[in-house]
Motif scaffolding. Structure first.
Motif, PDB file in Angstrom:
ATOM      1  N   VAL A  60      -1.617   4.535  20.606  1.00 45.17           N
ATOM      2  CA  VAL A  60      -1.782   5.824  19.920  1.00 45.17           C
ATOM      3  C   VAL A  60      -0.572   6.104  19.026  1.00 45.17           C
ATOM      4  CG1 VAL A  60      -1.921   8.326  20.263  1.00 45.17           C
ATOM      5  CG2 VAL A  60      -3.374   6.801  21.613  1.00 45.17           C
ATOM      6  N   SER A  61       0.622   5.818  19.505  1.00 45.59           N
ATOM      7  CA  SER A  61       1.840   6.057  18.709  1.00 45.59           C
ATOM      8  C   SER A  61       1.849   5.216  17.434  1.00 45.59           C
ATOM      9  CB  SER A  61       3.091   5.746  19.538  1.00 45.59           C
ATOM     10  OG  SER A  61       3.163   6.598  20.640  1.00 45.59           O
ATOM     11  N   VAL A  62       1.506   3.950  17.565  1.00 44.67           N
ATOM     12  CA  VAL A  62       1.479   3.064  16.385  1.00 44.67           C
ATOM     13  C   VAL A  62       0.426   3.535  15.398  1.00 44.67           C
ATOM     14  CG1 VAL A  62       0.934   0.724  15.603  1.00 44.67           C
ATOM     15  CG2 VAL A  62       2.429   1.047  17.577  1.00 44.67           C
ATOM     16  N   HIS A  63      -0.761   3.868  15.895  1.00 46.68           N
ATOM     17  CA  HIS A  63      -1.822   4.330  14.993  1.00 46.68           C
ATOM     18  C   HIS A  63      -1.477   5.662  14.331  1.00 46.68           C
ATOM     19  CE1 HIS A  63      -4.270   1.307  17.120  1.00 46.68           C
ATOM     20  NE2 HIS A  63      -4.776   1.165  15.914  1.00 46.68           N
ATOM     21  N   LEU A  64      -0.864   6.551  15.078  1.00 45.83           N
ATOM     22  CA  LEU A  64      -0.451   7.835  14.482  1.00 45.83           C
ATOM     23  C   LEU A  64       0.609   7.631  13.403  1.00 45.83           C
ATOM     24  CD1 LEU A  64      -0.359  10.344  17.476  1.00 45.83           C
ATOM     25  CD2 LEU A  64      -1.831  10.438  15.456  1.00 45.83           C
ATOM     26  N   ALA A  65       1.545   6.718  13.627  1.00 49.16           N
ATOM     27  CA  ALA A  65       2.577   6.432  12.623  1.00 49.16           C
ATOM     28  C   ALA A  65       1.946   5.884  11.349  1.00 49.16           C
ATOM     29  CB  ALA A  65       3.609   5.453  13.183  1.00 49.16           C
TER      30      ALA A  65
END
Length: 164
Positions: A60-65
């Motif tokens: 989720v963090s990578v996709h949000l970034a």
């Protein structure tokens, strides 16, 4: 209970993706509210189904970034970025609920391969659209990215239902 919620979510996602496919070709527009709701729903379903909170947090963090980078730079339209984030949540759910024994590196490689496939489908749809409209596809042509992602998302959710 979770299976019924998953099936309802799959049905809503397929319907929304068909709508996105059509509206992106016709108007170059995506409805953000259903997309954002589905993004949250897929993330919650993944967390409840798998309990793999660390992997989910990383994904989720990578996709949000990436999503924020796409929004800030304006490389893609807002709706395209929203569908990208939905794609990421569905890919994550597919991989984690499928009980694949792969590491984070292979996960990223597989996701990139599927994303390239989605972009190739978008390009083929753009070629067909240009041919139908009697236009020539150039560097400055408006290409609908969402149709490719819609096809891939539909394939992923169908895979989750029928090939467990």
């Amino acid at each position: 209970m979770i299976q019924e919620v998953m099936l309802i979510t799959v049905a809503i996602t397929v319907a929304f993706m068909v709508l996105c496919f059509a509206t992106d070709l016709r108007e170059r527009m995506i409805y953000a509210f259903p997309c954002m709701t589905l993004i949250a729903l897929w993330a919650v379903l993944c967390a409840i189904s798998t309990g793999q909170f660390v992997m989910i947090g990383i994904a989720v963090s990578v996709h949000l970034a990436i999503y924020l980078a796409l929004k800030i730079t304006g490389i893609w339209g807002d709706g395209d970025s929203d569908v990208f984030l939905l794609y990421g949540m569905i890919f994550m759910t597919m991989m984690l609920t499928g009980k694949y024994e792969i590491g984070i590196t292979m996960y990223m490689i597989l996701e990139l391969i599927v994303m390239v496939f989605a972009l190739i489908v978008s390009f083929v749809v753009a070629l067909i659209e240009a041919k139908i409209k009697g236009q020539k596809l150039t560097k400055k042509s408006s290409v609908a990215v969402v149709p490719g992602f819609a096809v891939v998302i539909i394939l992923m959710v169908v895979k989750m239902v029928f090939w467990r």
